[in-house]
Design a protein around this motif. Structure first.
Motif, PDB file in Angstrom:
ATOM      1  N   CYS A   1      28.220  27.715-144.454  1.00 18.66           N
ATOM      2  CA  CYS A   1      27.115  27.652-145.431  1.00 18.66           C
ATOM      3  C   CYS A   1      26.050  28.707-145.161  1.00 18.66           C
ATOM      4  CB  CYS A   1      26.476  26.268-145.430  1.00 18.66           C
ATOM      5  SG  CYS A   1      27.509  24.989-146.142  1.00 18.66           S
TER       6      CYS A   1
ATOM      7  N   VAL B   1      28.792  23.562-140.066  1.00 20.46           N
ATOM      8  CA  VAL B   1      27.414  23.237-140.428  1.00 20.46           C
ATOM      9  C   VAL B   1      27.041  21.937-139.708  1.00 20.46           C
ATOM     10  CG1 VAL B   1      25.822  22.839-142.337  1.00 20.46           C
ATOM     11  CG2 VAL B   1      27.910  24.152-142.709  1.00 20.46           C
TER      12      VAL B   1
ATOM     13  N   TRP C   1      16.959  27.954-142.352  1.00 23.25           N
ATOM     14  CA  TRP C   1      18.032  28.692-143.035  1.00 23.25           C
ATOM     15  C   TRP C   1      17.576  30.147-143.116  1.00 23.25           C
ATOM     16  CZ3 TRP C   1      19.808  27.405-148.744  1.00 23.25           C
ATOM     17  CH2 TRP C   1      21.052  28.029-148.994  1.00 23.25           C
TER      18      TRP C   1
ATOM     19  N   VAL D   1      22.613  22.234-148.442  1.00 24.98           N
ATOM     20  CA  VAL D   1      21.942  22.501-147.168  1.00 24.98           C
ATOM     21  C   VAL D   1      20.587  21.769-147.072  1.00 24.98           C
ATOM     22  CG1 VAL D   1      20.718  24.408-146.038  1.00 24.98           C
ATOM     23  CG2 VAL D   1      23.108  24.687-146.696  1.00 24.98           C
TER      24      VAL D   1
END
Ligand SMILES: [Zn+2]
Ligand SMILES: [Zn+2]
Length: 221
Positions: free
Chosen positions: A70, A92, A106, A128
């Protein structure tokens, strides 16, 4: 206090040319109050550099970068043994699995995963969202408007704090982007708390400020 939250050193990051004496000299010459070391799944340099940087008057903020299907994330935590459990290339992390003493950001979302080779797609944002505390909007290697705008869009969609970091792999790039933290930073825990409470503002590279201001105006409208 202004802190570069994304820096790679050699040898913990084999892709970096920043050796210990470069980092220590940079911190000393620029009188940096704090700097984060966020190598790819390796905290060896954090362990070795914390003492010498403290002698130079710089607080070492501990982090590790992971590359996943991701995208890439940086986990910040004062607990180096905890950070040592992450790998440069891995799955992840499960939402809710990140320890309370850690924050996860992120990084360069629109650029995809550096080591995983994963591509950015809009559907990742919702996927996410339960995992992350903040989004890196300004990254020194991805300053094109499309990367910054896409990251800013994620921030607006998820209503999350935004950070900045140089992602330096060369000494002259350290500090190109950074994060303004409202409080003084005396420890990694201070940075974790600032990220989680939203007391952080990304700092654009020199010359990009006006462009960024225009960009953020567009989003505010
Ligand atoms: Zn990366
Ligand atoms: Zn990086």
């Amino acid at each position: 206090m202004r802190v570069d939250l994304h820096v790679h050193t050699y040898p913990a990051s084999s892709c970096s040319t920043i050796v210990y004496r470069d980092l220590i000299a940079c911190c000393r010459e620029r009188r940096l109050g704090a700097i984060a070391l966020t190598n790819h799944g390796d905290v060896g340099d954090n362990r070795r550099l914390e003492g010498p940087l403290a002698e130079a008057g710089t607080v070492l903020v501990h982090g590790v970068e992971i590359s996943t299907p991701c995208g890439d994330f940086i986990v910040y935590s004062p607990d180096l043994d905890y950070l040592a459990g992450f790998k440069d290339l891995q799955a992840v992390p499960q939402a809710g699995s990140i320890a309370d003493h850690a924050a996860i950001v992120w990084v360069h979302p629109a650029a995809g995963g550096g080591r995983s080779g994963s591509a950015f797609r809009a559907s990742l944002t919702e996927q996410v969202a339960p995992l992350i505390d903040a989004v890196e909007v300004w990254n020194g290697n991805w300053t094109d408007t499309r990367y910054v705008a896409a990251a800013q869009r994620i921030v607006e969609t998820l209503n999350l704090p935004a950070t900045g970091g140089s992602d330096a792999h060369r000494a002259d790039r350290i500090g190109r982007c950074a994060t303004e933290i409202e409080a003084e930073v005396g420890s990694t825990a201070d940075v974790v708390a600032a990220i989680k409470s939203g007391a952080v503002t990304p700092v654009a590279p020199p010359g990009a400020g006006r462009r960024a201001g225009h960009l953020f105006d567009l989003f505010r409208r």
